[in-house]
Design a protein around this motif. Structure first.
Motif, PDB file in Angstrom:
ATOM      1  N   ASN A   1       0.851  -1.125   0.105  1.00 34.59           N
ATOM      2  CA  ASN A   1      -0.149   0.118   0.121  1.00 34.59           C
ATOM      3  C   ASN A   1       0.750   1.222  -0.032  1.00 34.59           C
ATOM      4  OD1 ASN A   1      -2.093  -1.396  -0.074  1.00 34.59           O
ATOM      5  ND2 ASN A   1      -2.397  -1.384   2.047  1.00 34.59           N
ATOM      6  N   ILE A   2       1.979   1.086   0.665  1.00 31.59           N
ATOM      7  CA  ILE A   2       2.974   2.463   0.616  1.00 31.59           C
ATOM      8  C   ILE A   2       4.172   2.323  -0.479  1.00 31.59           C
ATOM      9  CG2 ILE A   2       2.545   3.391   2.914  1.00 31.59           C
ATOM     10  CD1 ILE A   2       4.891   1.690   3.659  1.00 31.59           C
ATOM     11  N   GLY A   3       3.775   1.247  -1.483  1.00 32.82           N
ATOM     12  CA  GLY A   3       4.680   1.137  -2.697  1.00 32.82           C
ATOM     13  C   GLY A   3       6.292   0.683  -2.301  1.00 32.82           C
ATOM     14  N   THR A   4       6.316   0.063  -1.391  1.00 33.26           N
ATOM     15  CA  THR A   4       7.484  -0.558  -1.088  1.00 33.26           C
ATOM     16  C   THR A   4       8.031  -1.694  -2.111  1.00 33.26           C
ATOM     17  OG1 THR A   4       6.744  -0.614   1.213  1.00 33.26           O
ATOM     18  CG2 THR A   4       8.895  -1.789   0.645  1.00 33.26           C
ATOM     19  N   PRO A   5       9.340  -1.726  -2.732  1.00 33.13           N
ATOM     20  CA  PRO A   5       9.762  -2.340  -3.639  1.00 33.13           C
ATOM     21  C   PRO A   5       9.460  -3.868  -3.509  1.00 33.13           C
ATOM     22  CG  PRO A   5      11.243  -0.996  -3.187  1.00 33.13           C
ATOM     23  CD  PRO A   5      10.320  -0.678  -2.147  1.00 33.13           C
ATOM     24  N   GLU A   6       9.122  -4.706  -4.524  1.00 29.81           N
ATOM     25  CA  GLU A   6       8.838  -5.991  -4.322  1.00 29.81           C
ATOM     26  C   GLU A   6       9.862  -6.964  -3.514  1.00 29.81           C
ATOM     27  OE1 GLU A   6       5.967  -8.031  -4.389  1.00 29.81           O
ATOM     28  OE2 GLU A   6       4.840  -6.065  -4.762  1.00 29.81           O
ATOM     29  N   ASN A   7      11.060  -6.597  -3.910  1.00 28.96           N
ATOM     30  CA  ASN A   7      12.134  -7.496  -3.483  1.00 28.96           C
ATOM     31  C   ASN A   7      12.500  -7.303  -1.833  1.00 28.96           C
ATOM     32  OD1 ASN A   7      13.215  -4.824  -4.024  1.00 28.96           O
ATOM     33  ND2 ASN A   7      15.386  -5.747  -4.639  1.00 28.96           N
ATOM     34  N   GLU A   8      12.092  -5.995  -1.671  1.00 32.01           N
ATOM     35  CA  GLU A   8      12.294  -5.452  -0.059  1.00 32.01           C
ATOM     36  C   GLU A   8      10.956  -5.873   0.775  1.00 32.01           C
ATOM     37  OE1 GLU A   8      12.486  -1.451   0.746  1.00 32.01           O
ATOM     38  OE2 GLU A   8      12.240  -1.630   3.003  1.00 32.01           O
ATOM     39  N   ILE A   9       9.836  -6.095   0.111  1.00 28.06           N
ATOM     40  CA  ILE A   9       8.598  -6.771   0.595  1.00 28.06           C
ATOM     41  C   ILE A   9       9.036  -8.288   0.924  1.00 28.06           C
ATOM     42  CG2 ILE A   9       6.213  -7.345   0.248  1.00 28.06           C
ATOM     43  CD1 ILE A   9       5.833  -5.240  -1.110  1.00 28.06           C
ATOM     44  N   ARG A  10       9.356  -8.951   0.127  1.00 19.83           N
ATOM     45  CA  ARG A  10       9.955 -10.402   0.058  1.00 19.83           C
ATOM     46  C   ARG A  10      10.753 -10.435   1.026  1.00 19.83           C
ATOM     47  NH1 ARG A  10       9.613 -15.102  -2.312  1.00 19.83           N
ATOM     48  NH2 ARG A  10       7.716 -14.330  -3.631  1.00 19.83           N
ATOM     49  N   GLN A  11      11.879  -9.690   1.197  1.00 14.56           N
ATOM     50  CA  GLN A  11      12.804 -10.114   2.189  1.00 14.56           C
ATOM     51  C   GLN A  11      12.207  -9.723   3.708  1.00 14.56           C
ATOM     52  OE1 GLN A  11      15.997  -7.125   1.870  1.00 14.56           O
ATOM     53  NE2 GLN A  11      16.943  -7.616   3.612  1.00 14.56           N
ATOM     54  N   ARG A  12      11.433  -8.583   3.870  1.00 15.14           N
ATOM     55  CA  ARG A  12      10.855  -8.207   5.094  1.00 15.14           C
ATOM     56  C   ARG A  12       9.982  -9.496   5.661  1.00 15.14           C
ATOM     57  NH1 ARG A  12      10.535  -1.777   4.908  1.00 15.14           N
ATOM     58  NH2 ARG A  12       8.855  -2.006   6.370  1.00 15.14           N
ATOM     59  N   VAL A  13       9.084  -9.870   4.631  1.00 15.98           N
ATOM     60  CA  VAL A  13       8.176 -10.973   5.176  1.00 15.98           C
ATOM     61  C   VAL A  13       8.886 -12.232   5.272  1.00 15.98           C
ATOM     62  CG1 VAL A  13       6.468 -12.335   4.113  1.00 15.98           C
ATOM     63  CG2 VAL A  13       6.393  -9.777   3.707  1.00 15.98           C
ATOM     64  N   ASP A  14      10.086 -12.555   4.706  1.00 18.60           N
ATOM     65  CA  ASP A  14      10.781 -13.541   4.910  1.00 18.60           C
ATOM     66  C   ASP A  14      11.397 -13.554   6.364  1.00 18.60           C
ATOM     67  OD1 ASP A  14      10.177 -15.041   2.683  1.00 18.60           O
ATOM     68  OD2 ASP A  14      11.754 -14.498   1.654  1.00 18.60           O
ATOM     69  N   GLU A  15      12.069 -12.268   6.619  1.00 20.12           N
ATOM     70  CA  GLU A  15      12.671 -12.146   8.060  1.00 20.12           C
ATOM     71  C   GLU A  15      11.514 -12.426   8.989  1.00 20.12           C
ATOM     72  OE1 GLU A  15      16.116  -8.965   6.621  1.00 20.12           O
ATOM     73  OE2 GLU A  15      14.525  -8.388   8.050  1.00 20.12           O
ATOM     74  N   ALA A  16      10.363 -11.751   9.124  1.00 19.78           N
ATOM     75  CA  ALA A  16       9.360 -11.558  10.115  1.00 19.78           C
ATOM     76  C   ALA A  16       8.960 -13.196  10.002  1.00 19.78           C
ATOM     77  CB  ALA A  16       8.187 -10.881   9.594  1.00 19.78           C
ATOM     78  N   ALA A  17       8.759 -13.937   9.074  1.00 18.91           N
ATOM     79  CA  ALA A  17       8.222 -15.247   9.179  1.00 18.91           C
ATOM     80  C   ALA A  17       9.200 -16.082   9.858  1.00 18.91           C
ATOM     81  CB  ALA A  17       8.087 -15.941   7.691  1.00 18.91           C
ATOM     82  N   ALA A  18      10.583 -15.777   9.647  1.00 18.35           N
ATOM     83  CA  ALA A  18      11.791 -16.587  10.261  1.00 18.35           C
ATOM     84  C   ALA A  18      11.793 -16.281  11.989  1.00 18.35           C
ATOM     85  CB  ALA A  18      13.076 -16.313   9.757  1.00 18.35           C
ATOM     86  N   ILE A  19      11.461 -15.052  12.223  1.00 19.23           N
ATOM     87  CA  ILE A  19      11.335 -14.909  13.737  1.00 19.23           C
ATOM     88  C   ILE A  19      10.449 -15.617  14.234  1.00 19.23           C
ATOM     89  CG2 ILE A  19      10.884 -13.063  15.307  1.00 19.23           C
ATOM     90  CD1 ILE A  19      12.200 -11.046  13.434  1.00 19.23           C
ATOM     91  N   LEU A  20       9.231 -15.542  13.678  1.00 26.70           N
ATOM     92  CA  LEU A  20       7.964 -16.293  14.113  1.00 26.70           C
ATOM     93  C   LEU A  20       7.955 -17.923  13.752  1.00 26.70           C
ATOM     94  CD1 LEU A  20       5.650 -13.374  13.449  1.00 26.70           C
ATOM     95  CD2 LEU A  20       6.221 -14.110  15.780  1.00 26.70           C
ATOM     96  N   ARG A  21       8.885 -18.258  13.154  1.00 25.05           N
ATOM     97  CA  ARG A  21       8.741 -19.732  12.778  1.00 25.05           C
ATOM     98  C   ARG A  21       7.509 -20.001  12.115  1.00 25.05           C
ATOM     99  NH1 ARG A  21      11.429 -19.995  17.768  1.00 25.05           N
ATOM    100  NH2 ARG A  21       9.603 -20.268  19.084  1.00 25.05           N
ATOM    101  N   ILE A  22       7.216 -19.153  10.971  1.00 22.98           N
ATOM    102  CA  ILE A  22       5.734 -19.532  10.275  1.00 22.98           C
ATOM    103  C   ILE A  22       6.150 -19.572   9.032  1.00 22.98           C
ATOM    104  CG2 ILE A  22       4.286 -18.376  11.966  1.00 22.98           C
ATOM    105  CD1 ILE A  22       4.352 -16.096   9.988  1.00 22.98           C
TER     106      ILE A  22
END
Lengths: 309, 367
Positions: B102-123
């Motif tokens: 929604n705020i126009g973050t570049p796709e590769n950064e989105i992917r990276q941040r989602v992957d990081e958060a998923a790793a932290i939460l083991r999801i």
């Protein structure tokens, strides 16, 4: 003693198989009991007429004289070679293609606009719904008055901005549009209610999450509201398709199918064959074709909506 | 530095005022828990910070910015809802990406941040699933993940564990504590569960009827509640309250006669009460135990064996009930007459308005 000991396990075996076999338990009986009122009505008034109609369509059958003999598929051949039938079918399609999307979109827009639970919105919803409870006779009377080129409110309104009055119902190109407008006005209530109900099912906290997620109004609609209304939309479109393929009252009362047959619908064609020309077998043939057309349209709609899901 | 300030924050619905001028400073990286009974205004306060409720009066500052009129999405806060509020038609990855898209973050950064958060939460294994195909605990992890990817200045949690079963709740509680350490983020957490509040909070804010009753470290609030409400709200089973009247003062406290019978010396600063005043003596159940020379006496109403301990519900002479703790192997039975003992230091004292009489300075020093 010996016979006793051998027959006992055998009897037990019989009891076991009996227990396993589905039988008319009291629950089953009462279940069918509760179903019976619906089933009887369904069979007598829907299933039987459907097959009876098909049977009639294979006969030369006069409204008063009764059966005049088996004709096989002759009625179908006659129907499919009658240009009036094709015009009526085309008119009906044209009507459905205009009415269904228009009603659906308008109902959705209104439902969205009136979705906040305020008293004003409830009043507006009631007003929009109220047109649905009016009978087709009243609807056509109202719209004949509204559309009248001499006294109609529409002509007067257009007149104030310098547009000359249009003779909606006597113009080959405008007549169908006039019927569509009247029909949309008339049939908006139910889809509006269904969409309103669908909107109320969406939990409010999802919208709050979307606000925290910086979602714009459009993206909120596109990614949250619209997917959540998918099932409602399928239902609305299906109901509309089934309803509007059977259009009869509006053209019959407002234009008599004219001018020049431009608003004659399939049901009017069937009605005229059966009750004006007394060809009941031929009319049943038209009804069968209408049934198949509606079935195909409904199945297609279901098929595409499932694919989307 | 992002700290969060509430200044005389008021919430009204029409003529009905539900939050009455709350003042609070929350420091960066602090874990603050709003706790209180239903309807105390804790969720409303949280939602005002989030921007989901308007602020009728007063100011909310996040960092140096007054955010009263800033839309929720631009306040730099993330919120985890009680019912998870996941977008039902999106996969986990899409749910977590939505805010960034929604705020126009570049796709590769989105992917990276989602992957990081998923790793932290083991999801990570759940990323392509939809909410309806997950358990409550998994959904709550995703909801937390969605909050993390936005890298907010402040995390807001609105009773996030209340829909989970007891075992999962304990597990998630521990994970939230770990997450707080790992992310070093400011977190504000609303709950009515005082165990969650006690275990998670750096600082607890006890609310009642739209007002802060007391704020402070959990142990401080537990040991030195400022009034009878806070004293009764914290602790399970909750504090025993015994009606009494003041009979005498001395330099070391006050003498009271209990309505249930018995005379006690309470080493509290009783300068606010005078002879003849009605007061309330507060006793934590865990500091009351059966003893032959006990001051209180009554008949044992109910015995609860909890394994490691036994709770005794004792009915006193004035028909009030006192809860006492005995060892797990307690042999007391319902109907027995028991005497209960406790040390003078264990007694809290509340005046007629329910305000706590503070500990005497030297008593605190010797304790």
């Amino acid at each position: 003693m010996a016979t006793n000991s051998t027959s006992a396990p055998a009897a037990k075996g019989v009891a076991d198989t009996e227990r396993r076999r589905p039988r008319l338990s009291p629950d089953t009986v009462s279940g069918y009991g509760f179903l019976a009122p619906f089933l009887i009505v369904y069979l007598v008034f829907l299933v039987y007429p459907l097959f009876r109609g098909f049977y009639l369509s294979l006969h030369q059958w006069d409204l008063l004289a009764g059966p005049l003999g088996w004709t096989g598929l002759q009625n179908y051949q006659d129907l499919l070679t009658d240009p009036t039938f094709w015009t009526a079918l085309g008119n009906t399609f044209y009507f459905v293609v205009l009415t269904v999307p228009l009603t659906t979109v308008l109902a959705l827009v209104l439902a969205l606009a009136l979705s906040k639970p305020t008293r004003t919105n409830a009043v507006f919803r009631a007003i929009f719904f109220s047109s649905s409870i009016v009978s087709v006779t009243v609807v056509t009377l109202i719209w004949q008055m509204v559309l009248s080129p001499s006294r109609g409110i529409l002509a007067q309104a257009l007149g104030t901005v310098g547009i000359p009055p249009l003779d909606w119902l006597n113009d080959q190109h405008l007549a169908m549009l006039a019927l569509v407008i009247a029909t949309v006005w008339w049939s908006l209530g139910l889809p509006l209610m269904l969409f309103s109900a669908g909107l109320q099912q969406i939990p409010g906290d999802i919208y709050e999450a979307a606000r925290l997620d910086n979602a714009s109004g459009w993206r909120t609609f596109r990614y949250i509201t619209w997917p959540a209304l998918h099932r409602t939309t399928v239902l609305v479109v299906l109901i509309e398709i089934i309803l509007h393929f059977q259009v009869f009252g509006q053209p019959f009362l407002m234009t008599k199918g004219g001018p020049a047959g431009s608003t004659r619908s399939l049901v009017q064609y069937i009605y005229e064959s059966g009750f004006r020309d007394w060809h009941l077998g031929y009319a049943s043939t038209g009804a069968m074709v209408l049934f198949v057309v509606m079935l195909i349209a409904s199945l297609a709609q279901l098929h595409f909506s499932r694919k989307e899901d | 530095m992002t700290d969060l300030k509430l200044q005389r924050v008021i919430k009204r619905y029409g003529d009905d005022q539900v939050v009455h001028g709350v003042d609070l400073d929350i420091r960066e990286r602090e874990f603050v828990v709003f706790v209180g009974p239903s309807g105390c205004g804790k969720s409303t306060l949280l939602r005002m910070i989030a921007g989901l409720e308007s602020i009728s009066d007063g100011d909310v500052h996040i960092g140096d910015t007054r955010v009263n009129d800033v839309p929720p999405g631009q306040r730099g806060v993330s919120m985890v809802f009680q019912n998870y509020a996941l977008y039902p038609h999106m996969t986990v990855r899409e749910n977590m990406s939505f805010g960034l898209r929604n705020i126009g973050t570049p796709e590769n950064e989105i992917r990276q941040r989602v992957d990081e958060a998923a790793a932290i939460l083991r999801i990570e294994p759940l990323l392509e699933r939809r909410p309806r195909d997950m358990s409550g605990g998994q959904r709550q992890r995703v909801a937390i993940g969605r909050a993390i990817v936005r890298q907010p200045k402040v995390f807001l949690f609105d009773e996030p564990l209340s829909n989970l079963d007891a075992k999962l709740r304990v597990q998630m509680r521990i994970e939230l504590a770990r997450l707080h350490r790992q992310l070093e983020a400011t977190m504000i957490y609303v709950t009515h569960d005082q165990v969650e509040a006690m275990t998670l909070a750096d600082r607890m804010v006890v609310l009642r009827d739209g007002r802060i009753e007391q704020a402070g470290a959990p142990v401080d609030l537990y040991e030195s509640p400022c009034n009878q409400f806070v004293a009764g709200f914290l602790g399970s089973p909750s504090m025993n309250f015994l009606p009494a009247s003041v009979t005498d003062h001395d330099g070391n406290g006050v003498w009271v006669d209990l309505a249930a019978g018995g005379r006690l010396h309470v080493p509290r600063d009783a300068s606010r009460v005078s002879r003849g005043d009605s007061v309330t003596v507060g006793l934590r159940p865990e500091l009351v135990s059966p003893a032959d020379d006990g001051v209180l006496s009554g008949s044992l109403d109910v015995v609860e064996h909890l394994g490691d301990q036994t709770l005794l519900y004792v009915r006193l002479g004035d028909d009030s009930t006192v809860i006492a703790r005995d060892e797990g192997s307690s042999t007391h039975a319902a109907g027995d007459t028991v005497r209960l003992a406790f040390s003078d230091d264990a007694c809290h004292l509340f005046d007629g308005d329910g305000r706590a009489c503070p500990r005497l300075p030297h008593a605190a020093a010797t304790a």
